[in-house]
Motif scaffolding. Structure first.
Motif, PDB file in Angstrom:
ATOM      1  N   SER A  96       0.498  -1.203  -0.257  1.00  0.00           N
ATOM      2  CA  SER A  96      -0.083  -0.151  -0.238  1.00  0.00           C
ATOM      3  C   SER A  96       1.035   1.194   0.225  1.00  0.00           C
ATOM      4  O   SER A  96       1.072   2.106  -0.554  1.00  0.00           O
ATOM      5  N   ILE A 164     -12.536   4.266  -2.402  1.00  0.00           N
ATOM      6  CA  ILE A 164     -11.504   4.601  -2.048  1.00  0.00           C
ATOM      7  C   ILE A 164     -10.251   4.760  -2.280  1.00  0.00           C
ATOM      8  O   ILE A 164      -9.421   4.984  -1.444  1.00  0.00           O
ATOM      9  N   TRP A 166      -7.091   2.033  -4.794  1.00  0.00           N
ATOM     10  CA  TRP A 166      -7.006   0.844  -4.560  1.00  0.00           C
ATOM     11  C   TRP A 166      -5.058   0.644  -3.217  1.00  0.00           C
ATOM     12  O   TRP A 166      -5.220  -0.612  -2.610  1.00  0.00           O
ATOM     13  N   ARG A 167      -4.979   1.602  -2.448  1.00  0.00           N
ATOM     14  CA  ARG A 167      -4.502   2.325  -1.448  1.00  0.00           C
ATOM     15  C   ARG A 167      -4.598   1.495  -0.458  1.00  0.00           C
ATOM     16  O   ARG A 167      -4.519   0.900   0.457  1.00  0.00           O
ATOM     17  N   GLU A 168      -5.875   1.955  -0.139  1.00  0.00           N
ATOM     18  CA  GLU A 168      -6.848   2.318   0.363  1.00  0.00           C
ATOM     19  C   GLU A 168      -7.086   0.733   0.929  1.00  0.00           C
ATOM     20  O   GLU A 168      -7.373   0.981   2.050  1.00  0.00           O
ATOM     21  N   SER A 169      -8.023   0.487  -0.237  1.00  0.00           N
ATOM     22  CA  SER A 169      -8.484  -1.161  -0.318  1.00  0.00           C
ATOM     23  C   SER A 169      -7.421  -2.098   0.423  1.00  0.00           C
ATOM     24  O   SER A 169      -7.920  -2.690   1.066  1.00  0.00           O
ATOM     25  N   TRP A 171      -4.928  -1.111   2.944  1.00  0.00           N
ATOM     26  CA  TRP A 171      -5.069  -1.451   4.120  1.00  0.00           C
ATOM     27  C   TRP A 171      -6.221  -2.041   5.031  1.00  0.00           C
ATOM     28  O   TRP A 171      -6.327  -2.297   5.641  1.00  0.00           O
ATOM     29  N   LEU A 172      -7.569  -1.565   4.507  1.00  0.00           N
ATOM     30  CA  LEU A 172      -8.803  -2.581   4.464  1.00  0.00           C
ATOM     31  C   LEU A 172      -8.270  -3.613   4.648  1.00  0.00           C
ATOM     32  O   LEU A 172      -8.907  -4.959   5.932  1.00  0.00           O
ATOM     33  N   THR A 175      -6.632  -4.943   8.184  1.00  0.00           N
ATOM     34  CA  THR A 175      -7.022  -5.045   9.190  1.00  0.00           C
ATOM     35  C   THR A 175      -8.174  -5.986   8.861  1.00  0.00           C
ATOM     36  O   THR A 175      -8.078  -6.536  10.234  1.00  0.00           O
TER      37      THR A 175
END
Length: 420
Positions: A96, A164, A166-169, A171-172, A175
């Motif tokens: 990410s 949101i 590709w990078r933020e996905s 993170w999800l 998580t």
């Protein structure tokens, strides 16, 4: 014991297996491929270059996996799972935060090793080790995580990426893996669940277990390894290669691209159904009984799409290869325990998982070479059919000699009766 009774009795370990195989999707080709267009655009990469990164990372993962995967024989399950999860999280977060092209192959290596390799390895090794009488059902239920991930996650990930980024996905994704796996492993899996059906306690409260070492080179020289290896190599090789080029296949046949979505759904349903069918049959008759036969639907499927002209043949093809893939995943996993026993199953499975990971890199590469050489899909299908026929024929070596003698005896008797 049927599936309902088995799940009631062993729900914690069954869910553990399904959880691990389903979340391995974050390191599988079908999900990582969703990020490729964004990587090409952001880092100005060519399709060929990013494919090279992916292939090299996959091969490197296959090389490392036997060394890391065998540790599950000596490191307690919970500790091994948590360390693997940490590696998975580092790879997702590193991906990410990519700032240059060289981040990508490193991230791919971590994701392929932890996700596709070790998460699947943990799930099936655990089912193989802790279950005896119901091993087939346990492996089948854990294997359901693969089609479950294929059916559910791509649409969700695509939606998240569009909303949101590709990078933020990623993170999800990290998580989800961190919370679900860590909490379940630490707080749900208890020592009372880590007892095999043979009543042998395999507890994470123990210090690291002392297991007599077995050399992987000796396993690789055994007749059982040489018998199983071609089968374990073939399905990831063919499935990854054929799915990688599914759009060109549809164009070659002159069909609408809409058949792919329905075909993949048919594949997932057939695969899930055959996985669940395999479990009780393996428990009743042993995996060795079905080993020579489970790839036959795959061969018929290749012939169907090769010679079929109507678009409905795509669905028949997907159903047939799904039946082989599902039944085969349970069969070869159970057969590894039948051949090698439970004591070193982590060491054994890490070798075969390495072969599986390696073959998933070889399939698209070989098909790409054939297509780039202008040989076309007729050659691709003929090569696949020929290789598959060889694998099926060599699988019959698993049938004991006394069974072959019995078949010959019955055949001769029938012949005599028909003449009389």
């Amino acid at each position: 014991m049927n599936y309902f009774q088995f799940i009631q009795k062993h729900s914690v370990m069954v869910f553990f297996g399904i959880m691990m195989t389903a979340l391995s999707s974050f390191g599988q080709t079908f999900l990582l491929a969703l990020y490729v267009p964004f990587l090409i655009e952001e880092f100005a990469l060519s399709n060929g270059l990013i494919s090279t990164f992916y292939g090299v990372a996959t091969i490197a993962s296959a090389a490392v996996l036997p060394k890391v995967g065998k540790l599950i024989d000596t490191v307690p399950l919970k500790k091994f799972t948590l360390f693997t999860t940490l590696l998975f999280l580092v790879a997702l977060l590193f991906f990410s935060f990519a700032q240059a092209w060289w981040y990508i192959p490193i991230a791919f290596l971590g994701l392929r090793l932890a996700g596709q390799g070790l998460y699947s390895h943990i799930a099936i090794t655990t089912m193989s080790r802790y279950f005896v009488e119901n091993r087939g059902k346990a492996i089948s239920l854990a294997s359901l995580g693969h089609p479950l991930g294929q059916a559910v996650l791509p649409a969700i990930i695509l939606l998240v990426i569009t909303q949101i980024g590709w990078r933020e996905s990623l993170w999800l994704n990290a998580t989800l893996v961190a919370v679900v796996v860590t909490c379940y492993t630490l707080f749900v899996v208890k020592p009372k669940h880590l007892v095999s059906e043979s009543k042998e306690e395999i507890s994470d409260n123990q210090k690291e277990k002392k297991v007599d070492k077995v050399r992987q080179r000796d396993i690789m020289k055994s007749k059982e390894f040489l018998l199983l290896a071609p089968n374990i190599f073939f399905i990831p090789f063919a499935i990854t290669g054929l799915f990688f080029y599914q759009f060109p296949i549809v164009e070659f046949k002159g069909w609408s691209v809409g058949v792919i979505a329905v075909g993949l759904t048919a594949y997932a349903i057939a695969s899930s159904t055959s996985i669940l069918t395999a479990g009780p049959l393996i428990d009743k008759y042993r995996a060795k009984t079905f080993f020579p036969f489970y790839l036959i639907p795959f061969l018929i499927g290749i012939l169907v799409i090769w010679f079929g002209n109507s678009s409905w043949t795509m669905y028949v093809y997907m159903v047939l290869i799904g039946l082989s893939t599902g039944f085969g995943s349970a069969t070869v996993s159970a057969l590894q325990v039948e051949f090698f026993g439970q004591k070193y199953i982590g060491t054994v499975r890490s070798l075969f998982t390495s072969i599986m990971v390696l073959s998933s890199a070889v399939g698209p590469a070989l098909y790409g070479v054939l297509l780039d050489a202008g040989l076309g899909f007729n050659v691709v299908f003929s090569v696949t059919s020929a290789l598959l026929l060889i694998v099926i024929l060599q699988s019959f070596r698993s049938i004991p000699k006394y069974s072959k003698a019995k078949w010959k005896y019955k055949f001769r008797n029938r012949k005599k009766k028909s003449k009389g």
